[in-house]
Structure formats: structure tokens, C-alpha cells
Motif scaffolding. Structure first.
Motif, PDB file in Angstrom:
ATOM      1  N   TYR A 330       8.114  -1.434   1.590  1.00  0.00           N
ATOM      2  CA  TYR A 330       7.082  -2.471   1.486  1.00  0.00           C
ATOM      3  C   TYR A 330       7.593  -3.820   1.993  1.00  0.00           C
ATOM      4  O   TYR A 330       6.888  -4.530   2.729  1.00  0.00           O
ATOM      5  CB  TYR A 330       6.661  -2.573   0.017  1.00  0.00           C
ATOM      6  CG  TYR A 330       5.790  -3.756  -0.333  1.00  0.00           C
ATOM      7  CD1 TYR A 330       4.468  -3.815   0.077  1.00  0.00           C
ATOM      8  CD2 TYR A 330       6.293  -4.801  -1.108  1.00  0.00           C
ATOM      9  CE1 TYR A 330       3.662  -4.899  -0.260  1.00  0.00           C
ATOM     10  CE2 TYR A 330       5.508  -5.876  -1.446  1.00  0.00           C
ATOM     11  CZ  TYR A 330       4.195  -5.925  -1.024  1.00  0.00           C
ATOM     12  OH  TYR A 330       3.414  -7.001  -1.362  1.00  0.00           O
ATOM     13  N   SER A 333       8.203  -3.318   6.096  1.00  0.00           N
ATOM     14  CA  SER A 333       7.076  -2.941   6.950  1.00  0.00           C
ATOM     15  C   SER A 333       5.797  -3.717   6.655  1.00  0.00           C
ATOM     16  O   SER A 333       5.002  -3.985   7.553  1.00  0.00           O
ATOM     17  CB  SER A 333       6.799  -1.439   6.815  1.00  0.00           C
ATOM     18  OG  SER A 333       6.440  -1.116   5.484  1.00  0.00           O
ATOM     19  N   VAL A 334       5.570  -4.108   5.389  1.00  0.00           N
ATOM     20  CA  VAL A 334       4.345  -4.822   5.017  1.00  0.00           C
ATOM     21  C   VAL A 334       4.565  -6.338   4.975  1.00  0.00           C
ATOM     22  O   VAL A 334       3.812  -7.105   5.583  1.00  0.00           O
ATOM     23  CB  VAL A 334       3.799  -4.325   3.661  1.00  0.00           C
ATOM     24  CG1 VAL A 334       2.553  -5.110   3.257  1.00  0.00           C
ATOM     25  CG2 VAL A 334       3.483  -2.838   3.731  1.00  0.00           C
ATOM     26  N   GLU A 392       4.241 -10.868  -3.595  1.00  0.00           N
ATOM     27  CA  GLU A 392       3.258 -11.290  -2.601  1.00  0.00           C
ATOM     28  C   GLU A 392       3.559 -12.676  -2.032  1.00  0.00           C
ATOM     29  O   GLU A 392       3.029 -13.038  -0.972  1.00  0.00           O
ATOM     30  CB  GLU A 392       1.855 -11.287  -3.225  1.00  0.00           C
ATOM     31  CG  GLU A 392       1.286  -9.898  -3.490  1.00  0.00           C
ATOM     32  CD  GLU A 392       0.888  -9.204  -2.203  1.00  0.00           C
ATOM     33  OE1 GLU A 392       0.143  -9.790  -1.397  1.00  0.00           O
ATOM     34  OE2 GLU A 392       1.342  -8.066  -1.993  1.00  0.00           O
ATOM     35  N   THR A 455       2.247   3.087  -1.941  1.00  0.00           N
ATOM     36  CA  THR A 455       1.933   2.933  -0.515  1.00  0.00           C
ATOM     37  C   THR A 455       0.439   3.098  -0.272  1.00  0.00           C
ATOM     38  O   THR A 455      -0.176   2.338   0.497  1.00  0.00           O
ATOM     39  CB  THR A 455       2.719   3.966   0.313  1.00  0.00           C
ATOM     40  OG1 THR A 455       4.126   3.775   0.102  1.00  0.00           O
ATOM     41  CG2 THR A 455       2.419   3.817   1.801  1.00  0.00           C
ATOM     42  N   VAL A 458      -1.584  -0.032  -1.723  1.00  0.00           N
ATOM     43  CA  VAL A 458      -1.471  -1.221  -0.871  1.00  0.00           C
ATOM     44  C   VAL A 458      -2.278  -1.034   0.407  1.00  0.00           C
ATOM     45  O   VAL A 458      -2.941  -1.964   0.890  1.00  0.00           O
ATOM     46  CB  VAL A 458       0.008  -1.520  -0.563  1.00  0.00           C
ATOM     47  CG1 VAL A 458       0.127  -2.616   0.493  1.00  0.00           C
ATOM     48  CG2 VAL A 458       0.739  -1.941  -1.827  1.00  0.00           C
ATOM     49  N   ALA A 459      -2.247   0.168   0.975  1.00  0.00           N
ATOM     50  CA  ALA A 459      -3.022   0.432   2.191  1.00  0.00           C
ATOM     51  C   ALA A 459      -4.517   0.303   1.938  1.00  0.00           C
ATOM     52  O   ALA A 459      -5.275  -0.171   2.798  1.00  0.00           O
ATOM     53  CB  ALA A 459      -2.688   1.825   2.723  1.00  0.00           C
ATOM     54  N   ASN A 463      -3.144  -5.550  -0.770  1.00  0.00           N
ATOM     55  CA  ASN A 463      -2.154  -6.319  -1.521  1.00  0.00           C
ATOM     56  C   ASN A 463      -1.520  -5.417  -2.575  1.00  0.00           C
ATOM     57  O   ASN A 463      -1.939  -4.276  -2.770  1.00  0.00           O
ATOM     58  CB  ASN A 463      -2.781  -7.557  -2.171  1.00  0.00           C
ATOM     59  CG  ASN A 463      -3.848  -7.203  -3.180  1.00  0.00           C
ATOM     60  OD1 ASN A 463      -3.559  -6.767  -4.296  1.00  0.00           O
ATOM     61  ND2 ASN A 463      -5.126  -7.359  -2.782  1.00  0.00           N
TER      62      ASN A 463
END
Length: 491
Positions: A330, A333-334, A392, A455, A458-459, A463
Motif C-alpha cells: 500500500y 504502490s498506492v 492517509e 487491497t 482500498v480499490a 482510501n
């Protein structure tokens, strides 16, 4: 910031070694299959000779009781603790370097034919496969641990963890052998899962069952150091490897942490070889309380205890895999943060956890492990959503604060006193099977699915707040379960 290349390494970088290793590993798995089949047949034959074995075991017990008692006093409690802690650290290191590599590099090396999201999910699912093999290992090793003793199982699980770990470091990639690469990866992960299913129960019981009544919590907390210490070593190893040029890290640098397991396992086996058997198990054997099939007797007598131990584990194991596996994926990649910085955050949390683990174990001996466990569960439930709100922010400092608070301080409140609390839920003759199965079921379902569920959440939402709600709900299950557990009696 280093970014993983979108294509897998060229085949030329492994042209000789990949074909060699692929052939060797195929022959290895074929031999494992036939040797395992032979073992199963041997076990069935042995069951037909149960009467003869019973007579022989009675004679053996009478002949060796005095020798075992002398040996018991030769090995100091410090050596017992050293062997439990050291072996636990090595096994969890072997187990967690897989999760670290799955979050960082396995997706593109072993599942490159899919889009990035599917590759990440597929890679994380290999972690889940190992955890779902863990209950099978807990039944297998719990059976023999409750019948013939803890020591032999600890030697076997350490060996079975080390060999697959080293072989993973030699695997050819998808680019070289195609679909055989992920198949071999999954098979080796399953063997790891079987081994870890027997390791945890044996290690903590050797510590708790050698301790005096007023020191069981602190003694039981010491093998628990293996978990954060294993994370510390595995993530630290990848943090160092990640400082290599990106092409070299993806081509061969990721293999180094796996290959170092060979030396670690050899050292761990040498230490564990010298330990003595658990005195509480020896007493159960002397009093003829050993059951022919412990798992059957376990569900006959202690089904409720198995359910409660599994439920009590749900919250902390969910948080653990969200931090040590999901956060790595996370964060890079995010959130788009540098890999070394995310790894450093997890290392910091693990380091604080190593310090706090025996402290909470000591407090557990003073006020009772159940009180400490419940306090930690309540604190984790209330801090779950704020933790992901801090993630976040994308601030390294706030993220580090959140990880240190939850993983470094709150997590040991639950994990440290856990062995002493869980051990009293079962009698010695069913204890290895009981604690191993309860913990393994929760690790498989709650821990194994946590990175995949996170995962997907979040997808779907964009958030990480739903992940915090998910963690809070899991910890609520732990709070309710522990509140119904038997509380260890004070001396």
C-alpha cells in the motif's frame, strides 16, 4: 525513488541457472511426493501395531524415567529459553521474508502475465496459501507433540522451514519456466506453512512448561520475540537489498535473504539439539494421560477452548499482517512512497515491539495475562481507524508514529501474555494440539486474508478508512473471546 520495472528481467540473466534449478526442483518435488506417500503408508501400518507399541512404550518409560529426570536437571532454564527464542526468530524470519518479497517483487517475477492489480493480489495470495496450510501443520505436529514430546517436533519444524526457504532463493522465474515458477513457489510456501503450524505451539510451550508458576507469563513472552524479531530481520534484509540498483535487486538481490537461511537454520538446530523435554509433558506421560489420537480427544473435551483461542487471536493477527505485509504494498504502490522509507517504518515498529514484549509479559505475571490481553485489545480497537487516517496523510513521521503505537506498544500487550493465557485453556496432554490449532485457524482466516481484503477495500473505496473499520471489528471479536477465557490462577 526506485520503481519496479514493468517487465520481468530478461531470460539471459538466468539462462544457465534457471534451467538447472528448474530441473533440480522438479526432481526434488517428485522425490518429496513419493517419500511423503511412503510416510503415510508407514503410519497406517504403524497403527495396526498399536498394542505392540503400547507395551514397548511402557517398558521404555520405566527404563528411561530416571535418565530423563537427570537430563532435565542438566539443562538450565536459560538454555531452554535461548533455544526457544533463537529457533523462533529463525523460523519467523524464514516465514516473513516470503511475505516481504510477495509485497515487493514476487508479483512481477512470478505473475507477470496479469495487470498490476491482479499480480499484486496473486502475489499476496501466496502468503495466504502458507497460512491456510498452517492448521494442517498444527494438527500433524500437535498430534506427535502431544504423543511423543515437544523437543523432536521443534527440531523437525525448524528443518522443514529452512529447506524450502533456501530453495525459494534458487527458484527460476516465470520468464524462464513459465507456469512452473508460481507452482513451485506455492508448493514451497505450503511446506513453510506446515512447519510454522507446529513451530509456534512447541516453542511457547517449552518456555511456559519449564517456568515456575509465577514466571509463566514472562517466560512465555520470550519466544514471542521471534515474531517481531523475525520481521525486523526479514524487512531489514530487504531494506539493505533494496539499496542495490533496481535492476540488480529484481534480477538477483531479492534472493540473498532467502539463501542466508541455510546458515541460520544450521545454527538453530545445533542449539535446539541440547534442550530437555517439557516437565509437564513428562508428568502427563508418567501418569498415562497420553491419548492415542489427541485431536479427537481435543474436540471431545475442549471445543470451546479451541474456538475462544482462535477468536482471541483474530484482532492482533489481522493487525500484524496489515502492518508487515499490506503496508509494504500500500505504501509503495498506492501512496507512492519510497520503498526504503516504508521498510524503515516497519523495522522501527518491530524494534519497539521486541523491547516491549517481555515487559508486558512481566506485567502479566503481576496482574494476570488476561487483564493485559483485554486492555491491549480495547486499545487496538479504538486506535484502528486513527491509524489508517494517519497513513492517509502520506507523512512518514505520522505513519511511523501510528506503527510504533499499534505494532510496537499495543500489539505486545496481546501477543506477549498470549502463551501463558492460552496454555491454561488446555491440559498438558492436549495442549500442543489445542494452542497450535486455535492460533493457526485464526492466522489462516484472519491473518492470511487481511492483505487481500485490505487491497480490495482500498480499490473499491479509494482510501484506507474502511480497512480501519475492518481491523476494529476483528479486534472486537478478540475482546469478546478473551473475556470468556479461563484466567490463570495466581500462586
Amino acid at each position: 525513488m526506485h520503481r519496479l520495472p514493468t517487465s520481468a528481467p530478461t531470460r539471459s540473466s538466468f539462462r544457465i541457472s534457471d534451467s538447472f534449478f528448474s530441473e533440480i526442483l522438479l526432481y526434488y518435488h517428485i522425490s518429496i511426493f513419493f517419500s511423503y506417500s511412503g510416510t503415510i503408508l508407514a503410519v497406517h501400518r504403524a497403527r495396526n501395531q498399536e498394542c505392540m507399541m503400547s507395551i514397548a512404550s511402557d517398558a521404555y518409560r520405566d527404563a528411561t524415567a530416571e535418565t530423563a529426570d537427570i537430563e532435565q536437571h542438566k539443562v538450565s532454564p536459560k538454555w531452554i529459553l535461548l533455544s526457544a527464542v533463537l529457533g523462533s526468530v529463525i523460523e519467523w524470519y524464514d516465514f516473513y521474508i516470503f511475505g516481504t518479497a510477495a509485497a515487493l517483487v514476487f508479483g512481477q517475477l512470478f505473475f507477470p502475465a496479469t495487470d498490476p492489480f491482479v499480480a499484486t493480489i496473486s502475489s499476496l495470495l501466496t502468503v495466504t496459501v502458507g497460512l491456510f496450510a498452517r492448521p494442517v501443520g498444527s494438527i500433524l505436529f500437535g498430534h506427535f507433540g502431544d504423543r511423543i514430546g515437544r523437543k523432536s517436533m521443534l527440531l523437525l519444524t525448524l528443518f522443514l522451514m529452512g529447506i524450502p526457504t533456501a530453495l525459494i532463493g534458487m527458484l527460476p522465474t516465470y520468464q524462464s519456466v513459465g507456469v512452473w515458477a508460481p507452482i513451485m513457489l506455492i508448493v514451497l510456501r505450503i511446506i513453510q506453512g506446515l512447519a510454522i503450524g507446529g513451530e509456534w505451539g512447541g516453542a511457547v510451550l517449552m518456555a511456559v512448561e519449564h517456568a515456575s508458576h509465577d514466571r509463566k507469563s514472562v517466560f512465555g513472552s520470550l519466544p514471542q520475540l521471534g515474531t517481531p524479531a523475525g520481521v525486523l530481520l526479514s524487512v531489514g534484509a530487504f531494506a539493505l537489498a533494496s539499496r542495490m540498483p533496481e535492476g540488480e535487486f529484481v534480477a538477483w538481490g531479492w534472493r540473498i535473504p532467502f539463501l542466508t537461511s541455510i546458515a541460520l537454520v544450521a545454527f538453530g538446530l545445533a542449539v535446539r539439539w541440547k534442550i530437555s523435554e517439557s516437565p509437564e509433558f513428562m508428568m502427563a506421560r508418567e501418569e498415562n494421560r497420553i491419548h492415542r489420537v489427541p485431536i479427537v480427544e481435543l474436540f471431545r473435551q475442549r471445543t470451546k477452548s479451541v474456538i475462544l483461542t482462535a477468536g482471541g487471536k483474530v484482532g492482533e493477527v489481522t493487525m500484524f499482517y496489515l502492518i508487515t505485509v499490506y503496508l509494504l504494498s500500500y505504501g509503495t504502490s498506492v501512496l507512492g512512497l519510497p520503498r526504503p522509507e516504508i521498510l524503515s517504518i516497519v523495522v522501527t515498529g518491530a524494534l519497539v515491539s521486541v523491547i516491549m514484549m517481555p515487559m508486558w509479559g512481566y506485567v502479566g505475571d503481576l496482574v494476570g495475562p488476561k487483564k493485559i490481553y483485554l486492555t491491549g485489545a480495547i486499545l487496538l480497537a479504538t486506535s484502528a481507524i486513527p491509524m489508517f487516517l494517519l497513513f492517509e496523510t502520506r507523512s512518514i513521521w505520522w505513519m511511523a508514529f501510528a506503527v510504533v503505537l499499534t505494532f510496537g506498544i499495543i500489539y505486545p500487550m496481546m501477543y506477549g501474555p498470549q502463551p501463558s493465557l492460552y496454555s491454561v485453556q488446555f491440559p498438558p496432554e492436549l495442549r500442543y494440539s489445542g494452542v497450535s490449532l486455535g492460533v493457526s485457524l485464526a492466522s489462516a482466516v484472519a491473518g492470511g486474508l487481511a492483505p487481500v481484503v485490505a487491497t480490495s477495500l482500498v480499490a473499491a473505496s479509494g482510501n484506507a478508512i474502511p480497512v480501519g473499520v475492518y481491523l476494529a471489528a476483528a479486534t472486537l471479536i478478540s475482546t469478546i473471546s478473551v473475556s470468556f477465557m479461563v484466567n490463570p490462577r495466581k500462586p
